[in-house]
Design an enzyme around this catalytic site. Structure first.
Site, PDB file in Angstrom:
ATOM      1  N   ARG A 182      41.271  37.317  58.108  1.00  0.00           N
ATOM      2  CA  ARG A 182      41.241  38.605  58.655  1.00  0.00           C
ATOM      3  C   ARG A 182      40.690  38.579  60.008  1.00  0.00           C
ATOM      4  O   ARG A 182      41.337  39.093  61.226  1.00  0.00           O
ATOM      5  CB  ARG A 182      40.559  39.679  57.835  1.00  0.00           C
ATOM      6  CG  ARG A 182      40.994  41.087  57.863  1.00  0.00           C
ATOM      7  CD  ARG A 182      40.185  42.052  57.183  1.00  0.00           C
ATOM      8  NE  ARG A 182      40.599  41.310  55.640  1.00  0.00           N
ATOM      9  CZ  ARG A 182      39.915  42.133  54.543  1.00  0.00           C
ATOM     10  NH1 ARG A 182      38.960  43.053  54.544  1.00  0.00           N
ATOM     11  NH2 ARG A 182      40.131  41.463  53.310  1.00  0.00           N
ATOM     12  N   LYS A 205      43.298  35.425  40.184  1.00  0.00           N
ATOM     13  CA  LYS A 205      43.405  36.037  38.941  1.00  0.00           C
ATOM     14  C   LYS A 205      43.866  37.584  38.704  1.00  0.00           C
ATOM     15  O   LYS A 205      44.448  37.771  37.658  1.00  0.00           O
ATOM     16  CB  LYS A 205      41.936  35.853  37.956  1.00  0.00           C
ATOM     17  CG  LYS A 205      40.743  36.448  38.742  1.00  0.00           C
ATOM     18  CD  LYS A 205      39.703  35.438  38.872  1.00  0.00           C
ATOM     19  CE  LYS A 205      38.824  35.943  39.824  1.00  0.00           C
ATOM     20  NZ  LYS A 205      38.099  34.738  40.579  1.00  0.00           N
ATOM     21  N   VAL A 228      40.934  30.565  37.091  1.00  0.00           N
ATOM     22  CA  VAL A 228      40.066  30.818  35.804  1.00  0.00           C
ATOM     23  C   VAL A 228      39.005  29.711  35.609  1.00  0.00           C
ATOM     24  O   VAL A 228      39.400  28.557  35.644  1.00  0.00           O
ATOM     25  CB  VAL A 228      41.260  30.534  34.434  1.00  0.00           C
ATOM     26  CG1 VAL A 228      40.213  30.868  33.084  1.00  0.00           C
ATOM     27  CG2 VAL A 228      42.266  31.607  34.396  1.00  0.00           C
ATOM     28  N   ILE A 278      36.443  24.238  36.174  1.00  0.00           N
ATOM     29  CA  ILE A 278      36.794  23.748  34.825  1.00  0.00           C
ATOM     30  C   ILE A 278      38.167  23.753  34.600  1.00  0.00           C
ATOM     31  O   ILE A 278      38.960  24.767  34.956  1.00  0.00           O
ATOM     32  CB  ILE A 278      36.299  24.658  33.623  1.00  0.00           C
ATOM     33  CG1 ILE A 278      34.561  24.892  33.936  1.00  0.00           C
ATOM     34  CG2 ILE A 278      36.593  24.308  32.422  1.00  0.00           C
ATOM     35  CD1 ILE A 278      34.153  25.661  32.813  1.00  0.00           C
ATOM     36  N   LYS A 323      41.157  36.760  33.530  1.00  0.00           N
ATOM     37  CA  LYS A 323      41.016  35.436  33.128  1.00  0.00           C
ATOM     38  C   LYS A 323      41.529  35.164  31.679  1.00  0.00           C
ATOM     39  O   LYS A 323      42.545  34.396  31.395  1.00  0.00           O
ATOM     40  CB  LYS A 323      39.948  34.829  33.469  1.00  0.00           C
ATOM     41  CG  LYS A 323      39.297  34.745  34.797  1.00  0.00           C
ATOM     42  CD  LYS A 323      37.992  34.312  35.117  1.00  0.00           C
ATOM     43  CE  LYS A 323      37.462  34.512  36.485  1.00  0.00           C
ATOM     44  NZ  LYS A 323      36.156  34.453  36.444  1.00  0.00           N
ATOM     45  N   GLY A 342      31.965  29.528  42.866  1.00  0.00           N
ATOM     46  CA  GLY A 342      31.249  28.637  44.234  1.00  0.00           C
ATOM     47  C   GLY A 342      32.258  27.994  44.982  1.00  0.00           C
ATOM     48  O   GLY A 342      33.385  27.563  44.388  1.00  0.00           O
TER      49      GLY A 342
END
Lengths: 429, 429
Positions: free
Chosen positions: B46, B107, B134, B138, B207, B304
């Site tokens: 932006r 998501k 999601v 992981i 998710k 993060g």
């Protein structure tokens, strides 16, 4: 839809039969997910007459695995024979040369000959996949080669032998000595024909060496793993460690340091409330540390028909989908020679000393530790253990393995120990 | 080596900058693992003038994400703008139509429009990947679509909103009420601009709906998720649950039953010593149950810069390697319409009742529970909570949600409650 992917399966033990059952039970699901039918055409095992828990009548039987590996109507050779040499290796090589891709669960073979097999497969434009070789149903190979592809991996840890974890867990819960639980495990059929593979840490070290290669882009170097099994873990140490908030696990650690690649498999203390410490029974766990992703923990069944066959199927489906992955996540010809280093990363250590119950004994111990440059985090002296000795537990601050070695060699010379000192690394997890 | 894979990145927030940093820092590693160079050619965000923690001078700046999505020198469009509609959706569609593959972490968009996007991608022969959508770093999408391809999946569970888990953990550890910790989280910048996305359970439900689609081969059905946030979780309940050996988590559960697909997101009790119960702070966990593999537990950072960018990179490397996966693990045109079912799977329940401190109160409660067909596993009556009331805790045996609803509606009519009864499901994990 494309033409079916035709499997030839050699080895019809627990895992082989598990694979057959899934292919039969989930034919529709597998076809949907693969974009093509997955079909078994030929099978082979040592004893045709053995009663097996699956209907094999629709598949051609071959007495010789080589015939399966090279059959014209086989696209993918599934090697589930086992063994780090002989027919397992020969048949995989023959399959590759005959233009087949290969799926195997054979960790011993990969630990000893993984590099050569990867080079051969690459030369021939074939693929070898081996998710089931490490930690059963846990997707550790895929996670390392694919999910962490954007990470510099710093450390890999794991509890990867369910039998050892069963023995250690059962010793604690039942308060039984090693020998008794070992005998239980044997009677329950949990042990390999050569129990040293399990309790001697060999099997878990095969797996660790494979993970190291992927993590650090180095050639598999099984011989460089510092291996210690669980035979010297005593019920005393399990109890004392628990008192201090720890559990003892047969833990594999591979870690790249400035001095080289450290690979160790040994009984270690881990905090009882950590994911590794919470792991009981035959379950496996792998901990991966990447510079971006941080710490990833994967937990699941490390062995058994269903979990291991599930991992074999994941490889089969990937090949059916047309996925072509380099065996260790990058070209085998580009894997560096590992520069092995003895364990030098500092850690806290646990020590158990059986001291003569007489004045000055503790002072002599403290003096040796001081000379070794080891500072003490916690110490506990217990009531008399026998008529003549008192157990003393020490948890050190972080120190080097060299300092601990020095202390362990020097302590007996004080003349105040009634038995050999015990030390166990407290791995930071 | 093949030609470079050229990325166009739209959205340079935390995740976008994280991706840029990894591409810059690990150029060699990525090339080795991908078999080709991974290069950024164009970026968009932006505000061009905003101070960002990465050097973007080598990349062409576009004010309009559409220009990145459709640029001739972009092979792969990386959408990190966010939002369940508008430019995120438009630019992905434009990229697909312009012959680009797409990686996204969005998501909300996939929960609302995943099916349409998957169909469009398939029609055009393009690929959309979304590992980062999601549970951050992981590898849950990859594990479900690939590692569990040989499994019929029965249940998927997860703690997938780190902010909620932080709030619940902090309430317990600091003994603070919800409102105070919510305010802390706001000041720490842990909350979305619209906090309802977090504490209302919306984000985690996005998710869950995506995972359901993969697990059960059904079209994403976000609207069918029964959603309850964490706003009504009181510090009283957290303490009482802990007394009984439980922790309260915002838990998502998707489960295929004979009646249809149950999807629920709600505060649940789980055993404090289970992997889910042990999860503290912002960490996420996903639990997958397959008919062959058994239970697989995946744990790591759910948000993060590093972890989320790591997941984006895993998708980028897969596309660089030439892997072409159907978005939800099978052709979108073959995904079944989900048949949603309200939660009917029986479970134990926790109830907290504030009773008038007078004779017969407990008898009236017990009578209602009996009428509802609910049998009691454990009950605790505490000392007086205030001048006029005593808290009573009930853990039921397994019972149906309908029975619990009946009890909750009927209990106030006894006239012995001084406040509304509280009930929380105890999910079997």
């Amino acid at each position: 839809m494309s033409s079916p992917l035709r499997l030839g399966i050699a080895g019809l033990g627990t895992v082989g039969i598990g694979v057959v059952k899934i292919v039969q039970k989930h034919a529709g699901l597998l076809a949907m997910r693969s974009g093509r039918e997955v079909a078994i055409t030929a099978v082979s095992a040592r004893d045709r007459m053995k009663n097996r828990d699956a209907d094999l009548s629709a598949y051609r039987w071959e007495d010789d695995p080589m015939a399966v590996a090279t059959a014209d109507d086989v696209d993918l050779y599934v090697e589930l024979i086992g063994g780090d040499n002989g027919i397992a290796r020969d048949s995989i090589q023959a399959a590759l040369r005959a233009g087949k891709d290969v799926v195997t669960a054979n960790k011993a073979l990969l630990a000893m000959h993984g590099q050569d097999l990867a080079l051969l497969a690459e030369d021939l434009g074939r693929v070898i996949r081996f998710e089931a070789a490490v930690a059963g149903g846990i997707p550790v190979i895929k996670t390392m080669t694919e999910s962490l592809a954007g990470n510099d991996i710093g450390r890999v840890m794991g509890v990867m032998n369910g039998t050892c974890n069963y023995i250690l867990t059962r010793m604690e819960s039942a308060g039984l000595p090693y020998e008794a639980v070992f005998e239980e495990a044997r009677q329950l059929g949990y042990l390999e024909a050569d129990p040293q593979l399990d309790v001697g840490g060999i099997d878990a070290s095969h797996k660790l060496a494979i993970l190291s290669a992927i993590a650090f882009g180095t050639q598999v170097d099984f011989d460089a793993v510092e291996i210690e099994g669980i035979e010297r873990v005593s019920i005393d140490d399990i109890r004392r460690a628990a008192d201090m908030g720890y559990r003892i696990k047969l833990l594999g650690v591979a870690q790249m340091t400035a001095r080289g690649l450290e690979q160790r498999m040994s009984p270690c203390l881990v905090p009882a409330d950590s994911p590794l410490g919470q792991l009981v029974g035959g379950t496996n766990m792998v901990v991966l540390e990447g510079d971006s992703v941080g710490q990833i923990v994967l937990r699941g069944a490390g062995a058994g028909e269903g979990p291991t066959a599930s991992a074999v199927l994941s490889d089969i489906v990937e090949i059916a989908r047309g996925v072509r992955m380099a065996m260790f996540g990058q070209p085998a010809s580009r894997l560096k020679t590992a520069r092995p280093a003895r364990t030098a990363v500092p850690a806290a250590y646990y020590m158990r000393l059986e001291l003569q119950d007489k004045p000055g004994a503790l002072a002599k111990v403290a003096s040796v530790l001081g000379d070794a440059g080891i500072s003490i985090d916690r110490m506990r002296q217990y009531g008399q253990h026998s008529d003549t000795s008192v157990p003393v537990l020490v948890v050190t601050h972080k120190t080097t393995p060299e300092a601990i070695d020095y202390a362990i060699q020097t302590l007996p010379r004080t003349g105040v120990l009634v038995s050999d000192p015990v030390e166990l690394r407290i791995e930071e997890v």
